[in-house]
Structures are given as structure tokens and as C-alpha cells.
Design an enzyme around this catalytic site. Structure first.
Site, PDB file in Angstrom:
ATOM      1  N   LYS A   9       4.708   5.429  -2.396  1.00  0.00           N
ATOM      2  CA  LYS A   9       6.072   5.898  -2.733  1.00  0.00           C
ATOM      3  C   LYS A   9       6.872   4.756  -3.311  1.00  0.00           C
ATOM      4  O   LYS A   9       6.552   3.575  -3.101  1.00  0.00           O
ATOM      5  CB  LYS A   9       6.789   6.459  -1.497  1.00  0.00           C
ATOM      6  CG  LYS A   9       6.948   5.485  -0.316  1.00  0.00           C
ATOM      7  CD  LYS A   9       8.159   4.585  -0.335  1.00  0.00           C
ATOM      8  CE  LYS A   9       8.220   3.673   0.893  1.00  0.00           C
ATOM      9  NZ  LYS A   9       9.110   2.529   0.777  1.00  0.00           N
ATOM     10  N   ASP A 135       8.144   6.452   8.300  1.00  0.00           N
ATOM     11  CA  ASP A 135       7.897   6.900   6.921  1.00  0.00           C
ATOM     12  C   ASP A 135       6.793   7.951   6.832  1.00  0.00           C
ATOM     13  O   ASP A 135       6.567   8.499   5.754  1.00  0.00           O
ATOM     14  CB  ASP A 135       7.507   5.706   6.029  1.00  0.00           C
ATOM     15  CG  ASP A 135       8.723   4.906   5.582  1.00  0.00           C
ATOM     16  OD1 ASP A 135       9.855   5.409   5.754  1.00  0.00           O
ATOM     17  OD2 ASP A 135       8.527   3.791   5.070  1.00  0.00           O
TER      18      ASP A 135
HETATM   19  P1  ATP Z   1       6.098  -1.299   6.083  1.00  0.00           P
HETATM   20  O1  ATP Z   1       7.348  -0.907   5.380  1.00  0.00           O
HETATM   21  O2  ATP Z   1       5.778  -0.466   7.285  1.00  0.00           O
HETATM   22  O3  ATP Z   1       5.937  -2.789   6.300  1.00  0.00           O
HETATM   23  P2  ATP Z   1       4.546  -1.348   3.688  1.00  0.00           P
HETATM   24  O4  ATP Z   1       4.495  -0.189   2.805  1.00  0.00           O
HETATM   25  O5  ATP Z   1       5.367  -2.487   3.207  1.00  0.00           O
HETATM   26  O6  ATP Z   1       4.968  -0.853   5.093  1.00  0.00           O
HETATM   27  P3  ATP Z   1       1.747  -1.269   4.479  1.00  0.00           P
HETATM   28  O7  ATP Z   1       0.803  -1.373   3.341  1.00  0.00           O
HETATM   29  O8  ATP Z   1       1.898   0.052   5.129  1.00  0.00           O
HETATM   30  O9  ATP Z   1       3.129  -1.895   4.008  1.00  0.00           O
HETATM   31  O10 ATP Z   1       1.271  -2.368   5.540  1.00  0.00           O
HETATM   32  C1  ATP Z   1       2.084  -2.982   6.495  1.00  0.00           C
HETATM   33  C2  ATP Z   1       1.178  -3.566   7.604  1.00  0.00           C
HETATM   34  O11 ATP Z   1       0.593  -2.490   8.331  1.00  0.00           O
HETATM   35  C3  ATP Z   1       0.025  -4.377   7.077  1.00  0.00           C
HETATM   36  O12 ATP Z   1       0.281  -5.739   7.290  1.00  0.00           O
HETATM   37  C4  ATP Z   1      -1.199  -3.917   7.844  1.00  0.00           C
HETATM   38  O13 ATP Z   1      -1.747  -4.917   8.680  1.00  0.00           O
HETATM   39  C5  ATP Z   1      -0.734  -2.769   8.711  1.00  0.00           C
HETATM   40  N1  ATP Z   1      -1.511  -1.508   8.498  1.00  0.00           N
HETATM   41  C6  ATP Z   1      -1.820  -0.632   9.451  1.00  0.00           C
HETATM   42  N2  ATP Z   1      -2.511   0.405   8.962  1.00  0.00           N
HETATM   43  C7  ATP Z   1      -2.636   0.208   7.646  1.00  0.00           C
HETATM   44  C8  ATP Z   1      -3.256   0.945   6.588  1.00  0.00           C
HETATM   45  N3  ATP Z   1      -3.896   2.104   6.798  1.00  0.00           N
HETATM   46  N4  ATP Z   1      -3.157   0.446   5.347  1.00  0.00           N
HETATM   47  C9  ATP Z   1      -2.508  -0.727   5.129  1.00  0.00           C
HETATM   48  N5  ATP Z   1      -1.940  -1.478   6.092  1.00  0.00           N
HETATM   49  C10 ATP Z   1      -1.985  -1.022   7.339  1.00  0.00           C
END
Ligand code: ATP
Length: 289
Positions: A9, A135
Site C-alpha cells: 500500500k 494495518d
Molecule cells: P511497519 O509499519 O509495521 O513497520 P512496514 O510496512 O514498514 O511495517 P514490514 O515490511 O511489514 O514493514 O516489516 C516490518 C518488520 O516486521 C520487519 O522488520 C520484519 O522483521 C517484521 N515482519 C514480520 N512478518 C513479516 C513479513 N511477513 N514480511 C516482512 N516483514 C515481516
């Protein structure tokens, strides 16, 4: 076995309204899914265990993985006896502000709903998702929506007019928790207005969508990592009609009407940043598995 796509997103707006007694921030944000997606295979097995395998080595595959947690929650809630194997082909940059982990969790909920013939409503799946992360409910619906509360109250809205999205992720991992901790609500001069964005979407007014882009976390991430601001400025200098940081960053995106211009911006950014993507919006596609 079932294969589902888990799209990323972008935030068209992110407004922090206040801090709640439970420590969470009250937010209001417009989000829309884009055509950059993880591919997830979900298989029911005879062994009782949940097994997660991910193409990106540093993503945890145990209970820290949001897809794993979604499988545990579905197993407990619906008394699923079989085991569940989840294979994630990761294409969404991690810790980038693009919601990859949350989207994976929503995709697993949808996949298990289909595999087991549970016939759950979107609202039921969103309520389960909210127990995993704020989210996740948005990704159960997909398309374009306003998210309120901690992010879990979803109201679908009109998709943006068709355009191209150029994404650039500087080589940084930003912790959402750190950014919220550093946010000083009293120091923010102007807050983005979700109402103006929803109005622009309803009118399919691309210029007004670009004008209404706003993210209250930008100033925080920009002050922690000035190169993120620089990237946004470059996008605008190269001809983007609108540009904004997504979520808590560090990914910055540009909205561009014409493909030729989007391609030019993409190529120009590649000189400064390794992770650059040129994708379409998914608009209002409700991605059922
Ligand atoms: P957030 O806003 O929650 O930080 P984001 O979109 O910036 O999310 P994500 O790619 O969801 O970032 O990853 C955040 C953290 O979540 C990563 O450091 C990772 O270790 C952990 N994580 C847990 N499950 C997953 C997954 N299925 N894919 C990616 N990261 C994951």
C-alpha cells in the site's frame, strides 16, 4: 494449495489526531493498494505444525512473522486440525512503509478462508486481522480506503484516477515505533486533511489528489534521515505531479499521469537509489483469492 497475492500500500494521507490512553496513536489515513505484491502459497498438511518459508533470508519465519501469527489465529479460532505451510515470495521491500508484513497476514487469512470454505465476511476477517496488527484490516479489503482509530476502522472510498506510481526506497530500515516516539504533535504546523483527499478522489481530480497528499510523519523521518527528504525533492524536480513519503518511510512515492514521464523519472532516480519501482495503482480491485 492456493496462491494469493499480497499487495503493498501507499499512504495518500496520514494524519495523527492524538495519543490514546492505551498508548496507541489515533490516526486517520487514506491508503491504496499498488501493483507490487508478495506471492504467497498456502498449503494444508497432515502434520499439525505451522511452517513459514520466506525468500528473503532476514525476515523471521517464526511467531514474529505476521503471516505465521495469522495462521495461528485462524487455527485457534476455527479449530483447524491440519498443519499449514506458508511460502512467501517476497517482492515488497521490508520495513519500508509499504505494509508488507500486514499484507502477508491478510493474504493468509483470505487464503485459509477459501481453502477451508469458511465463507467469512470481510468484516469478520478484518476483526481477526486487527488482533495481529493495525494495518491488517485494510489489506483484508484492499483497494482504496480511509482507515481510522489505530488504523483498524475501514471505510472504502473511490480509487484515485488512473496514474503511475514511482517508488524509491533509500537503503534504510525505519522503525514505525521509533518514528511515533519522536513525533511531537504540538510542533506540527499543518495537518493533512483526509476530507480534502476523499473529496478529490470522489471528483476524480488528479491535480487535487496531488495537492492533498500529506503525511504527518514526514517531518519526523526527514529529520532522522535527511536523504529521504532529498529523494522526495528529486522526484518533484524530475517532474512528478505529486510526491509523498509512505507510512513512516523511508519509501517515497511519486504520482505521475503519463507513462513516458513516469519512466523518465524512474530512470533519473536510478542514478541515486538502487530500489526504484514503476507500478500501477490497483484502484478498487478487491483482491479475493
Ligand atoms: P511497519 O509499519 O509495521 O513497520 P512496514 O510496512 O514498514 O511495517 P514490514 O515490511 O511489514 O514493514 O516489516 C516490518 C518488520 O516486521 C520487519 O522488520 C520484519 O522483521 C517484521 N515482519 C514480520 N512478518 C513479516 C513479513 N511477513 N514480511 C516482512 N516483514 C515481516
Amino acid at each position: 494449495m492456493i496462491m494469493v497475492k499480497a499487495p503493498a500500500k501507499i499512504n495518500l494521507t496520514l494524519d495523527v489526531i492524538g495519543k490514546r490512553d492505551d498508548g496507541y496513536h489515533e490516526v486517520e489515513m487514506v491508503m491504496t493498494t499498488i501493483d507490487l505484491a508478495d506471492r504467497i502459497d498456502v498449503t494444508l498438511t497432515d502434520q499439525p505444525d505451522i511452517v513459514v518459508d520466506c525468500s528473503t533470508a532476514y525476515v523471521p519465519t517464526d511467531e514474529r512473522n505476521l503471516a505465521y501469527r495469522a495462521a495461528v489465529l485462524m487455527k485457534e479460532t476455527y479449530g483447524i486440525r491440519q498443519g499449514i505451510t506458508i511460502r512467501i515470495d517476497k517482492r515488497i521491500p521490508v520495513a519500508a512503509g509499504l505494509g508488507g508484513g500486514s499484507s502477508d497476514a491478510a493474504a493468509v487469512i483470505r487464503a485459509l478462508d477459501t481453502l477451508l470454505g469458511l465463507n467469512l465476511s470481510h468484516d469478520e476477517m478484518a476483526a481477526l486481522g486487527a488482533r495481529i496488527g493495525s494495518d491488517v484490516p485494510f489489506f483484508v479489503y484492499g483497494g482504496t480506503a480511509v482507515a481510522r482509530g489505530r488504523g483498524e476502522r475501514i471505510e472504502p472510498v473511490s480509487p484515485p484516477p488512473p496514474c503511475w506510481v514511482v517508488l524509491a526506497k533509500p537503503p534504510l530500515a525505519v522503525s514505525t515505533a521509533d518514528v511515533y516516539r519522536a513525533l511531537r504533535l504540538d510542533a506540527i504546523a499543518q495537518s493533512p486533511t483526509t476530507a480534502a483527499m476523499v473529496d478529490a478522489l470522489n471528483r476524480q481530480d488528479f491535480a487535487a489528489v496531488c495537492r492533498s497528499l500529506g503525511n504527518m510523519l514526514e517531518t519526523v523521518t526527514f529529520s532522522l534521515h535527511p536523504e529521504v527528504r532529498k529523494l522526495k525533492e528529486r522526484m518533484l524536480a524530475f517532474g512528478a505531479e505529486g510526491a509523498l513519503m509512505s507510512g513512516s518511510g523511508p519509501t517515497v512515492f511519486a504520482l505521475v499521469r503519463q507513462f513516458s514521464r513516469a519512466r523518465r523519472i524512474t530512470n533519473a532516480l536510478r542514478g541515486f537509489c538502487r530500489d526504484v519501482y514503476l507500478v500501477r495503482l490497483l484502484g478498487d480491485a478487491r483482491h479475493r483469492p
